[in-house]
Design a protein around this motif. Structure first.
Motif, short mmCIF file in Angstrom:
data_model
loop_
_atom_site.label_atom_id
_atom_site.label_comp_id
_atom_site.label_asym_id
_atom_site.label_seq_id
_atom_site.Cartn_x
_atom_site.Cartn_y
_atom_site.Cartn_z
N ARG A 1 0.86 -1.20 0.07
CA ARG A 1 0.11 -0.12 -0.04
C ARG A 1 0.90 1.23 0.08
NH1 ARG A 1 -4.54 -1.82 4.30
NH2 ARG A 1 -2.74 -1.04 5.77
N TYR A 2 1.93 1.04 0.59
CA TYR A 2 2.95 2.60 0.68
C TYR A 2 4.10 2.41 -0.27
CZ TYR A 2 0.40 3.11 4.92
OH TYR A 2 -0.80 3.35 5.80
N GLY A 3 3.82 1.58 -1.38
CA GLY A 3 5.05 1.63 -2.53
C GLY A 3 6.12 0.97 -2.18
N PHE A 4 6.24 -0.09 -1.24
CA PHE A 4 7.23 -0.93 -0.85
C PHE A 4 7.58 -2.10 -2.45
CE2 PHE A 4 6.94 0.86 3.00
CZ PHE A 4 7.83 0.43 4.05
N PHE B 1 4.39 3.58 6.72
CA PHE B 1 4.04 2.17 7.15
C PHE B 1 4.32 2.08 8.75
CE2 PHE B 1 6.10 -1.56 8.62
CZ PHE B 1 5.18 -2.73 8.00
N LEU B 2 5.29 2.64 9.27
CA LEU B 2 5.36 2.37 10.63
C LEU B 2 4.60 3.18 11.42
CD1 LEU B 2 9.30 2.95 10.93
CD2 LEU B 2 8.03 0.64 11.25
N TRP C 1 -0.74 -1.61 11.12
CA TRP C 1 0.62 -2.39 11.40
C TRP C 1 0.83 -2.42 12.94
CZ3 TRP C 1 3.58 -5.86 10.61
CH2 TRP C 1 4.79 -6.07 11.08
N VAL C 2 0.43 -1.05 13.45
CA VAL C 2 0.71 -1.02 14.93
C VAL C 2 0.14 -1.92 15.48
CG1 VAL C 2 0.43 0.67 16.93
CG2 VAL C 2 1.48 1.59 14.70
N GLU C 3 -1.42 -2.16 15.23
CA GLU C 3 -2.07 -3.13 16.07
C GLU C 3 -1.50 -4.42 15.77
OE1 GLU C 3 -5.44 -4.81 18.57
OE2 GLU C 3 -3.91 -2.93 18.38
N ILE C 4 -1.11 -5.30 14.65
CA ILE C 4 -0.49 -6.38 14.42
C ILE C 4 0.57 -6.55 15.05
CG2 ILE C 4 0.92 -7.63 12.58
CD1 ILE C 4 -1.24 -6.40 10.30
#
Length: 135
Positions: free
Chosen positions: A55-58, A93-94, A99-102
């Motif tokens: 989603r963030y282009g990685f 992303f960070l 992601w924080v919840e995962i």
């Protein structure tokens, strides 16, 4: 040298410097996996982390594992348009709430999945060969 020649040389060098600034940046990341949690790490990375990263282009070039049982490293390589894109994507992303919840949930359930992270940004040199067609 005439003024015109100096002007053209300046344009050439400015263009060359701008082209170097647009060279892709590669990022090598190595995670020392916590012994006993390798399976949990791979499941989280492949099923939860990678979709958010996309989603963030990685642009994940490859993922691999090295080492022996109990001493595994997870290694992956990212490709970025430039350093600014890399920094902005990591920041988003960070801070991503999903992601924080995962990370919170997996840490509560399994403890540490990663013991150490090495991170290196790699700038291509002008003589770097073009990518090969070898898989």
């Amino acid at each position: 040298m005439g003024l015109r020649t100096l002007f053209l040389m300046g344009l050439y060098f400015f263009g060359y410097a701008a082209a170097l600034g647009q060279r892709p940046v590669y990022q090598l990341r190595i995670y020392k996996l916590h012994a006993g949690n390798e399976q949990h790490f791979h499941k989280r990375f492949s099923e939860q982390c990678m979709p958010i990263m996309r989603r963030y282009g990685f642009d994940i070039v490859f993922t691999s594992e090295s080492g022996e049982a109990g001493h595994k490293d997870f290694v992956y390589l990212l490709r970025w348009k430039d350093r600014d894109t890399q920094n902005a994507a990591w920041k988003r992303f960070l801070a991503d709430p999903e992601w924080v919840e995962i990370k919170r949930v997996t840490a509560a359930r399994w403890g540490d999945l990663v013991d150490e992270v090495q991170d290196r940004s790699l700038d291509l040199l002008p003589y770097t060969p073009k990518p090969s067609q070898v898989p």
